[in-house]
Scaffold this active site. Sequence first.
Site, PDB file in Angstrom:
ATOM      1  N   SER A 270       1.223  -1.036  -0.209  1.00  0.00           N
ATOM      2  CA  SER A 270       0.017   0.006   0.080  1.00  0.00           C
ATOM      3  C   SER A 270       0.356   1.765   0.187  1.00  0.00           C
ATOM      4  O   SER A 270       2.440   1.575   0.594  1.00  0.00           O
ATOM      5  CB  SER A 270      -0.857  -0.203   1.015  1.00  0.00           C
ATOM      6  N   ASP A 271       0.185   2.271  -0.526  1.00  0.00           N
ATOM      7  CA  ASP A 271       1.083   4.102  -0.249  1.00  0.00           C
ATOM      8  C   ASP A 271       1.151   3.688   1.376  1.00  0.00           C
ATOM      9  O   ASP A 271       0.290   3.448   2.034  1.00  0.00           O
ATOM     10  CB  ASP A 271       0.646   4.642  -0.630  1.00  0.00           C
ATOM     11  N   TRP A 272       1.641   4.870   1.276  1.00  0.00           N
ATOM     12  CA  TRP A 272       1.983   5.121   3.376  1.00  0.00           C
ATOM     13  C   TRP A 272       0.457   5.559   3.381  1.00  0.00           C
ATOM     14  O   TRP A 272       0.144   6.199   3.521  1.00  0.00           O
ATOM     15  CB  TRP A 272       2.729   5.960   3.939  1.00  0.00           C
ATOM     16  N   GLY A 273       0.069   4.596   4.602  1.00  0.00           N
ATOM     17  CA  GLY A 273      -1.565   4.908   5.190  1.00  0.00           C
ATOM     18  C   GLY A 273      -2.601   4.168   4.689  1.00  0.00           C
ATOM     19  O   GLY A 273      -3.771   4.761   5.173  1.00  0.00           O
TER      20      GLY A 273
END
Length: 716
Positions: A270-273
């Site tokens: 995933s992208d961050w968060g």
Amino acid sequence: MYKEYQKEAQKIISKMTLKEKIGQLNQITITPYMNDIKNLHSMIRNGEVGSIILASSATAGNDPQGHVNVDLYNELQKIAVEESRMGIPMIYGRDVIHGHRTVYPLPLASASAFNDSLIEKCYRNIAEEATADGIRWTFSPMLDICHDPRWGRIVEGPGEDPYVGAQMAKACVKGFQGDDLTDKTSLVACAKHYLGYGFSEGGKDYFRTEISDATLQNYVLPAFRAAVDCGVGTVMSSFNDINGIPVSGSKKYLNDILRGQLGFEGFVVSDWGAVEQQEAMGFAEDRKDCAKNSIKAGLDLDMCDKCYIENLEALVNEGQVSEETINLAVERMLCVKLAMGLFQRPYGEKHDYDKEMHLADARELAAESMVLLKNDGVLPLKKDANIALFGPFVSERRSLLGTWSLDGSEKDTPTICEAMSAAKSGGKLIVHNTNGLFDNSEYLSTDADVIVLALGESHWTTGEHHSVSDISLYASQIDLINRMRSTGKKVVGVFFCGRPMALEGVVENLDAVLYAWHSGSETANAACDILFGDVVPSGKTPVTFPRKATHIPLYYNITASSHPVNGYYGDHPQDNYTDSIATPLYPFGFGLSYTKFEYSNLVVDKQEITLEDLKQGAKFDVSISVTNIGDYDGKETVQLYIRDKVASLMRPMRELKGYKKELIKQNQTTNVNFQLSYNDLGFYNENGEYLVEKGEFEIYVGENCLTENKLSIKVV
Ligand code: GLC
């Protein structure tokens, strides 16, 4: 490629506890644990960490980054390998986007070079440097097609065209990963941000997108398809939603299209968060719901928000998520780790590399990326000319590296002033940084033969969460240009920018315009190579330069309209807009040289091919003659576009389907040949089915997308 490790991965999984499996799907950053190292050690020892991201914040692109520390990484890895029950090595990832210690041009600038082999060579250099610092995985290339230069992240990608995006994808992935993924210099790549992030409404970062399936298939996906086809190991799921469905929680995008249609075998991070953010987007009740959405959608590794490590065990125990789903995600993680030889060589191995060669390559790519937008003949300059060098970028270093250059050395990045001093031989160099309070540049310019203005935009207005509402040049720089114009001397504008800026009303007051972009460690030296004629400019813009920000979106590969529209293909002043002419200031593929190229004799070997024969491999052979009629040897990027005149889905007025960058010596004529096959003439319908339909195709071959060199062919 990765699936061949399935059996081995399944054998490992069969011995793992559910907790250990979930630990493999958890990525952390070590920064918060630096003061709590014992806790970090016990997390690793307990098998709770599958990956570590080497970034201090979620928006690392412009933040100063602590440099990497391979000894620390190996110390932590030793705990994972020797002290955890399963001994599975962690995979370290970092945003090695367009350089490591040696920084290459921003991707948007590199795309202007239209030189895939040089880009691949430079990205191989990047991999050598990053792996020498213990990094074996990078969150690059960014492949987001974008039609809106207000978006700060347009600078990180390949621009507005899917074909250029696909070529960049191949060059970067092959450069990063090399020929052997187990080699110590192989850097596993990550195609990002999957999917459609560049279509954020209004160019606002993290914002919503509306993308039809047909647009997705034909504009947004091709670059990712190319990355998957050349074996990219990982894909990063994006922050955005598409039509109300967050990509990071969508089975349609992460499984059905990415794996089902494109055949991707690696793992999705995933992208961050981006997992937990589904709650803020109103797509999940809580973090547990976020975790359920994403794991069931096919998102394997959760970046830094702990949604997986905190919720998956309960979801499995409650029967909301099957252990088989977990096993599948772990299998994909392990297949990539096995494919890159991480079990055999888990530790970062410092090694030497040829830094001088890397810098030379960076200088070459920077020079090939720079785009000459205007030249009334004032360029190239003489090295013994009396030159006044003014402007806010005279002493700038950091911005020349561009955003997302975490390990580049600002202090080792020459300024344009230093580079020009080194390049000149004789004559005066009168320097004045007009950023100061006192500006006597008019007075100082009296001794100059020519004025060079170092202009541009800061890296701070580009990259992640740095979009702008207006891409006009700053008033202070416009004022400087106008004041210098009033001296009556020749004025050259050198623009150190990340994105295309709206330059109508500006370029008219300059005798030459060199768009130098943020081109990395060697930006200034490369700009001087061009200014003094040691390199003949050859860059072509991979993104449209609109006259004004209010003309956005303005991109070349648009479909035809029912009425004449004021835009790319013809200005109809009586039509919209009634208040301005919205043709491009500089069209896609535009760039000047110091020499001149004449195109002639565009021919094709046959007028028509049956659809059946095309499917069997028959091709159209197209060729054109290009003559250098100017005073310099130079490189020209010859571009081939098609237009499918009638189709079951409206096709663009021009679609780039090929380009060739050729060095053509003075008075030399070169025949440039292209082949058009089944795979060049079709499109995808909204279900992702590839179609070539019978009918007429126009073929355009020339210097940019508005070339009038045209012929027709037919598929019958
Ligand atoms: C950031 C960016 C992404 C980057 C990741 C790790 O939020 O969106 O491009 O790779 O986080 O730093």
